[in-house]
Design a protein around this motif. Structure first.
Motif, PDB file in Angstrom:
ATOM      1  N   PHE A 183       0.815  -1.209   0.000  1.00  0.00           N
ATOM      2  CA  PHE A 183       0.000   0.000   0.000  1.00  0.00           C
ATOM      3  C   PHE A 183       0.852   1.263   0.000  1.00  0.00           C
ATOM      4  CE2 PHE A 183      -2.858  -3.187   1.800  1.00  0.00           C
ATOM      5  CZ  PHE A 183      -3.899  -3.061   0.901  1.00  0.00           C
ATOM      6  N   TYR A 184       2.070   1.138   0.470  1.00  0.00           N
ATOM      7  CA  TYR A 184       2.894   2.336   0.639  1.00  0.00           C
ATOM      8  C   TYR A 184       3.990   2.458  -0.392  1.00  0.00           C
ATOM      9  CZ  TYR A 184       0.479   2.067   5.033  1.00  0.00           C
ATOM     10  OH  TYR A 184      -0.502   1.969   5.970  1.00  0.00           O
ATOM     11  N   ASP A 185       4.316   1.358  -1.038  1.00  0.00           N
ATOM     12  CA  ASP A 185       5.460   1.381  -1.948  1.00  0.00           C
ATOM     13  C   ASP A 185       5.076   0.743  -3.280  1.00  0.00           C
ATOM     14  OD1 ASP A 185       7.743   1.000  -3.372  1.00  0.00           O
ATOM     15  OD2 ASP A 185       8.944   0.341  -1.656  1.00  0.00           O
ATOM     16  N   PRO A 186       4.747   1.582  -4.261  1.00  0.00           N
ATOM     17  CA  PRO A 186       4.269   1.052  -5.539  1.00  0.00           C
ATOM     18  C   PRO A 186       5.294   0.148  -6.232  1.00  0.00           C
ATOM     19  CG  PRO A 186       4.217   3.473  -5.513  1.00  0.00           C
ATOM     20  CD  PRO A 186       4.835   3.044  -4.249  1.00  0.00           C
ATOM     21  N   SER A 187       6.562   0.413  -6.053  1.00  0.00           N
ATOM     22  CA  SER A 187       7.567  -0.414  -6.737  1.00  0.00           C
ATOM     23  C   SER A 187       7.608  -1.807  -6.111  1.00  0.00           C
ATOM     24  CB  SER A 187       8.946   0.241  -6.679  1.00  0.00           C
ATOM     25  OG  SER A 187       9.512   0.075  -5.397  1.00  0.00           O
TER      26      SER A 187
END
Ligand code: C2E
Ligand code: MG
Ligand code: MG
Ligand code: MG
Length: 284
Positions: free
Chosen positions: A12-16
């Motif tokens: 949820f916090y880190d698209p990569s």
């Protein structure tokens, strides 16, 4: 479970990270379908006697011909198969395929198969090996299972039991990637290995790095005092061959002798070897 939750939460916090996780899941799913669709294939790389130059056996190396991605390297998909647990099923396919192939050869050369940590830890593994030997008709003495330090470090006692069980079937156990782990040396003393495979990172440096040369040399001395034969992997140059020959390494494997090749291409090599070693059973 906790691990899973944690990695999902990160998404949820880190698209990569999200992309990486999705990518991995897609590959993991593709792999199951790919095995059913026959996209996996074994390639075989020859192993040579250092002093006679004769081919003594082959190592089976897995290849994945993905319909969109082309040829996917083991370094990309084996770790994913390990994480998803699919390696147990995939590894069973590899073992069955390699044994069937070797049993069809005119010459009783040995066949080395890489065994993942989870396969070795599976209590059904020795039974599976026995079943595959029976159905393929392969002489157990021709089968060499390659295991790594990570495969035995988690539960020493159990690994030792499994290895003893496997050896009682008549198969041989090789320690793969020797020197890359933290305690390769003590592993050598604690487990009854039939062969040591020195990792190619050390072989690569024998002519140029005093440290690599020292590691290879001391491994050969120790192994010889334990009477364990040593194979060097990743042999690419004349300089490698000369060093290893002078230091008494008995088997060599690497691009210098040949790349891993599909089954069709090794048939010629296998059939060009004229005689069966004396005293060995002829394999139909
Ligand atoms: P490994 O078992 O140490 O296999 C040797 C690797 O070195 C192979 O890479 C081989 O193609 C490569 N190699 C051989 N000679 C040379 C050389 O002269 N120079 C260089 N630079 N490389 C050389 P590959 O086929 O990409 O496999 C990589 C790793 O993937 C293997 O390392 C093994 O750990 C794993 N693997 C491959 N097939 C299987 C399998 O069926 N089951 C499992 N569990 N692991 C496998
Ligand atoms: Mg190997
Ligand atoms: Mg290796
Ligand atoms: Mg290696």
């Amino acid at each position: 479970r906790a691990k899973e939750t944690a990695s999902n939460a990160v998404c949820f916090y880190d698209p990569s990270m999200d992309r990486a996780v999705r990518e991995r899941n897609v590959l993991a799913m593709d792999m199951r379908a790919g095995l059913r669709r026959g996209e996996f294939q074994l390639h075989y790389q020859r192993q040579n006697d250092t002093f006679t130059g004769a081919v003594v056996g082959f190592e089976a190396l897995l290849r994945w011909n993905h319909p969109d991605r082309g040829s996917v390297r083991p370094a990309e998909f084996i770790p994913i198969a390990e994480r998803s647990g699919f390696i147990v099923e995939l590894g069973e396919w590899v073992l069955r395929e390699a044994c069937r192939e070797a049993a069809s050869w005119r010459n009783p050369l040995s066949i080395a198969v890489n065994i993942a940590t989870q396969q070795l830890a599976d209590p059904r593994f020795p039974g599976l090996v026995q079943e595959i030997l029976q159905e393929s008709g392969l002489d157990p003495a021709r089968l060499e299972l390659e295991i790594t330090e990570t495969g035995i470090i988690a539960d020493h006692q159990r690994a030792l039991q499994t290895i003893r069980h496997l050896k009682s079937l008549g198969v041989r156990i090789a320690m793969d990637d020797y020197g890359t782990g933290y305690s390769s040396l003590s592993m050598l003393l604690a487990f009854p290995f039939d062969k040591i495979k020195i990792d190619r990172q050390f072989v690569d440096g024998v002519a140029t790095s005093a440290q690599s040369a020292a590691i290879v040399r001391s491994t050969l001395i120790l192994a010889s005092s334990l009477e364990i034969p040593v194979l060097a992997e990743g042999v690419e140059t004349d300089a490698h061959v000369n060093f290893l020959r002078e230091e008494g390494c008995v088997q060599l494997q690497g691009f210098f002798f040949g790349q891993p090749v599909p089954r069709a291409e090794i048939e010629t090599i296998v059939n060009s070897i004229p005689d069966h070693p004396p005293g060995r059973k002829k394999v139909a």
